[in-house]
Design an enzyme around this catalytic site. Structure first.
Site, PDB file in Angstrom:
ATOM      1  N   GLY A 131      85.819  46.998  67.809  1.00 34.35           N
ATOM      2  CA  GLY A 131      85.610  47.696  69.069  1.00 34.35           C
ATOM      3  C   GLY A 131      85.408  46.698  70.202  1.00 34.35           C
ATOM      4  N   GLY A 174      85.696  47.753  63.900  1.00 33.82           N
ATOM      5  CA  GLY A 174      86.454  48.973  64.139  1.00 33.82           C
ATOM      6  C   GLY A 174      87.818  48.983  63.488  1.00 33.82           C
ATOM      7  N   GLU A 199      78.918  42.632  61.941  1.00 34.54           N
ATOM      8  CA  GLU A 199      77.995  43.157  62.958  1.00 34.54           C
ATOM      9  C   GLU A 199      76.642  42.465  62.990  1.00 34.54           C
ATOM     10  OE1 GLU A 199      81.212  46.045  62.467  1.00 34.54           O
ATOM     11  OE2 GLU A 199      79.956  44.951  61.036  1.00 34.54           O
ATOM     12  N   ASP A 247      79.268  49.753  60.794  1.00 32.09           N
ATOM     13  CA  ASP A 247      79.482  51.175  61.045  1.00 32.09           C
ATOM     14  C   ASP A 247      80.934  51.514  60.704  1.00 32.09           C
ATOM     15  OD1 ASP A 247      80.554  49.790  63.243  1.00 32.09           O
ATOM     16  OD2 ASP A 247      80.136  51.422  64.638  1.00 32.09           O
TER      17      ASP A 247
END
Length: 353
Positions: A70, A119, A142, A150
């Protein structure tokens, strides 16, 4: 000449039986923004009832990778400017897309060539047929920015062999193609030089052979993963109940690799490590991807709204690039008991699904 400023960031095309979605932001290794997520969702939704599309292919433009993740610099800007609800909107849209890919009624083929992280794992890791190459570099990095995996990453990590899921979640280490197949992040290894031929075969092969059988025609055996040789010390250390005890076990191992891993963990954000360990182990017991996404959503928005380490981590790594984050608290020893509870139990203002 193509105007890279106005070119669409997702290229959509139909080629024979194939609906092809190509992330088209190569200057940023196809990092996802909300607009790209919405375009992907719209195309996939429209193709559900399109009888011309029998197989969907997701890949990325450029030579560097499918998707670097992301656009966290943009998220940083939203959070520091008081627009956290826009950040929450991004995550809701992204996780809904992850679930759509996982539950799609037609075969989805994802080619995770080159860098595929964060992502990008959310797009490639939940497809029905997941392809890696000799150039693939997969990771959920992350914790390196004071955050937590995530996009359904905890679902995949929780199902990796032994304690490799905890190891890759906490360290943010990178997998090559063979590692990704071993961990369950990919299904097939196809040399990059054969990808164009594979795409053509998926689009135009005339007989009713399914896409899995077509991919097998191009599948090759990669050089063996080196991970099995490290399983003994990884499993022993990362089965410990807490991050502090993981580090203690690594120190007791007395090996160079274990010591280097302990050094790395002591540099990363203590809160992110505790939240991440809790998330992966919780996801291991969940019945499906959606449940894991909901657990991630709670934790992600807790970081966005309640804890400073995410903003600080992005600042240090990607904005100011001083590589000197000031974590709160700075050490594992200073964490409160059950420091992951706040993130685990956080109640977002808007539900995910």
């Amino acid at each position: 000449m193509t105007d890279t400023i106005t070119a669409p960031r997702v290229l959509m095309s139909k080629e024979g039986a194939l609906g092809r979605l190509t992330l088209n932001r190569p200057e940023a290794i196809n990092a996802l923004d909300l607009g790209m997520i919405e375009l992907l969702t719209q195309a996939l939704t429209a193709w559900i009832d399109d009888t011309d599309v029998q197989i969907v292919l997701i890949d990325g433009a450029g030579e560097r990778g499918m998707c670097a993740g992301g656009d966290v610099r943009a998220l940083h800007g939203q959070i520091v400017s008081g627009q956290a609800e826009r950040t929450a909107e991004f995550f809701r849209a992204e996780y809904a897309l992850n679930a759509l890919i996982a539950e799609y009624p037609k075969p989805v083929v994802a080619i995770a060539d080159g860098i595929t992280m964060g992502g990008g794992i959310g797009l490639a890791g939940h497809a029905a047929i997941r392809i890696v190459t000799e150039r693939s570099k997969l990771a959920m990095p992350e914790t390196r920015i004071g955050f937590t995996p995530d996009v359904g990453g905890t679902w995949l990590l929780g199902r990796a062999p032994g304690r490799l899921g905890e190891y890759f979640a906490l360290t943010g280490s990178t997998m090559d193609g063979a590692d990704a197949v071993l961990l369950g992040f990919a299904d097939h290894f196809v040399p990059s030089e054969r990808l164009d031929a594979l795409r053509e075969a998926l689009a135009y092969r005339a007989d009713p052979t399914g896409p899995s059988e077509i991919v097998l025609l191009f599948d090759e055996t990669p050089d063996p993963s080196q991970l099995p040789a490290s399983r003994t010390w990884i499993d022993e250390a990362f089965s410990a109940p807490t991050v502090v005890e993981i580090v203690e076990r690594l120190r007791r191992q007395g090996t160079t690799d274990a010591a280097a891993t302990a050094d790395l963990l002591e540099e990363l954000a203590p809160t992110a490590l505790v939240v991440t360990l809790d998330a992966v182990r919780e996801a291991r017991g969940f019945p499906n991807l959606r449940a894991a996404l909901e657990g991630e959503y709670r934790r992600v928005l807790w970081f966005v709204n309640e804890h400073p380490d995410l903003v600080e981590g992005i600042r240090a790594q990607l904005v100011d690039k001083d590589r000197d984050p000031k974590w709160q608290p700075p050490t594992l020893a200073e964490l409160e008991p059950d420091a992951g509870a706040g993130a685990r139990d956080y109640a977002p203002e808007h539900p995910l699904f």
